[in-house]
Design a protein around this motif. Structure first.
Motif, PDB file in Angstrom:
ATOM      1  N   VAL A  10      -6.602  -2.168  -3.356  1.00 57.21           N
ATOM      2  CA  VAL A  10      -7.374  -3.358  -3.720  1.00 57.21           C
ATOM      3  C   VAL A  10      -7.308  -4.376  -2.595  1.00 57.21           C
ATOM      4  O   VAL A  10      -8.322  -4.945  -2.205  1.00 57.21           O
ATOM      5  N   HIS A  11      -6.111  -4.617  -2.047  1.00 56.90           N
ATOM      6  CA  HIS A  11      -5.981  -5.585  -0.959  1.00 56.90           C
ATOM      7  C   HIS A  11      -6.795  -5.159   0.249  1.00 56.90           C
ATOM      8  O   HIS A  11      -7.416  -5.982   0.903  1.00 56.90           O
ATOM      9  N   ARG A  12      -6.778  -3.900   0.557  1.00 55.20           N
ATOM     10  CA  ARG A  12      -7.536  -3.436   1.721  1.00 55.20           C
ATOM     11  C   ARG A  12      -9.034  -3.608   1.512  1.00 55.20           C
ATOM     12  O   ARG A  12      -9.774  -3.800   2.458  1.00 55.20           O
ATOM     13  N   ASN A  13      -9.459  -3.532   0.267  1.00 55.40           N
ATOM     14  CA  ASN A  13     -10.870  -3.727  -0.013  1.00 55.40           C
ATOM     15  C   ASN A  13     -11.249  -5.203   0.061  1.00 55.40           C
ATOM     16  O   ASN A  13     -12.386  -5.533   0.343  1.00 55.40           O
ATOM     17  N   LEU A  14     -10.295  -6.084  -0.185  1.00 52.89           N
ATOM     18  CA  LEU A  14     -10.586  -7.512  -0.194  1.00 52.89           C
ATOM     19  C   LEU A  14     -10.415  -8.151   1.182  1.00 52.89           C
ATOM     20  O   LEU A  14     -11.143  -9.069   1.526  1.00 52.89           O
ATOM     21  N   LEU A  15      -9.439  -7.699   1.946  1.00 56.51           N
ATOM     22  CA  LEU A  15      -9.114  -8.324   3.218  1.00 56.51           C
ATOM     23  C   LEU A  15      -9.279  -7.354   4.370  1.00 56.51           C
ATOM     24  O   LEU A  15      -9.006  -6.160   4.230  1.00 56.51           O
ATOM     25  N   THR A  16      -9.656  -7.894   5.502  1.00 60.19           N
ATOM     26  CA  THR A  16      -9.704  -7.068   6.702  1.00 60.19           C
ATOM     27  C   THR A  16      -8.285  -6.904   7.235  1.00 60.19           C
ATOM     28  O   THR A  16      -7.360  -7.595   6.805  1.00 60.19           O
ATOM     29  N   GLN A  17      -8.108  -6.012   8.184  1.00 60.92           N
ATOM     30  CA  GLN A  17      -6.792  -5.788   8.774  1.00 60.92           C
ATOM     31  C   GLN A  17      -6.268  -7.078   9.403  1.00 60.92           C
ATOM     32  O   GLN A  17      -5.108  -7.434   9.258  1.00 60.92           O
ATOM     33  N   GLU A  18      -7.143  -7.804  10.089  1.00 58.76           N
ATOM     34  CA  GLU A  18      -6.746  -9.068  10.724  1.00 58.76           C
ATOM     35  C   GLU A  18      -6.308 -10.087   9.677  1.00 58.76           C
ATOM     36  O   GLU A  18      -5.314 -10.793   9.851  1.00 58.76           O
ATOM     37  N   GLN A  19      -7.032 -10.157   8.575  1.00 61.33           N
ATOM     38  CA  GLN A  19      -6.668 -11.078   7.502  1.00 61.33           C
ATOM     39  C   GLN A  19      -5.333 -10.695   6.873  1.00 61.33           C
ATOM     40  O   GLN A  19      -4.529 -11.565   6.552  1.00 61.33           O
ATOM     41  N   GLU A  20      -5.092  -9.395   6.707  1.00 56.66           N
ATOM     42  CA  GLU A  20      -3.807  -8.922   6.187  1.00 56.66           C
ATOM     43  C   GLU A  20      -2.673  -9.359   7.100  1.00 56.66           C
ATOM     44  O   GLU A  20      -1.640  -9.831   6.635  1.00 56.66           O
ATOM     45  N   GLU A  21      -2.869  -9.200   8.404  1.00 59.88           N
ATOM     46  CA  GLU A  21      -1.842  -9.579   9.371  1.00 59.88           C
ATOM     47  C   GLU A  21      -1.592 -11.083   9.339  1.00 59.88           C
ATOM     48  O   GLU A  21      -0.443 -11.525   9.395  1.00 59.88           O
ATOM     49  N   LEU A  22      -2.662 -11.868   9.246  1.00 64.02           N
ATOM     50  CA  LEU A  22      -2.502 -13.313   9.153  1.00 64.02           C
ATOM     51  C   LEU A  22      -1.791 -13.718   7.866  1.00 64.02           C
ATOM     52  O   LEU A  22      -0.938 -14.606   7.874  1.00 64.02           O
ATOM     53  N   LEU A  23      -2.121 -13.047   6.787  1.00 61.21           N
ATOM     54  CA  LEU A  23      -1.457 -13.322   5.513  1.00 61.21           C
ATOM     55  C   LEU A  23       0.031 -12.989   5.603  1.00 61.21           C
ATOM     56  O   LEU A  23       0.875 -13.767   5.147  1.00 61.21           O
TER      57      LEU A  23
END
Length: 58
Positions: A10-23
Motif C-alpha cells: 500500500v505504501h509503495r502504491n501511495l508514495l514514490t521511492q524518493e518520498q519513502e526515503e524522505l519520510l
C-alpha cells in the motif's frame, strides 16, 4: 507477516521511492529530536533537584 507485506504494498502504491526515503529521513530526525527532548528534560530535573537540595539544606 502478511499484514506487513500488505502495508508495504500500500505504501509503495501511495508514495514514490524518493518520498519513502524522505519520510524515513523525517522519521529518523523526529526520533532524534524526541530523544534530545527527553534528555533535556532529564537534565533540567537533575538541575532543579540539585538546586532544591541546596536551598533546603541551608
Amino acid at each position: 507477516m502478511a499484514e506487513d507485506k500488505e502495508r508495504t504494498t500500500v505504501h509503495r502504491n501511495l508514495l514514490t521511492q524518493e518520498q519513502e526515503e524522505l519520510l524515513d529521513l523525517y522519521l529518523q530526525k523526529l526520533d532524534k529530536f524526541y530523544d534530545e527532548q527527553k534528555n533535556s528534560v532529564k537534565v533540567q530535573v537533575e538541575i532543579e533537584t540539585a538546586h532544591l537540595k541546596k536551598v533546603l539544606g541551608k
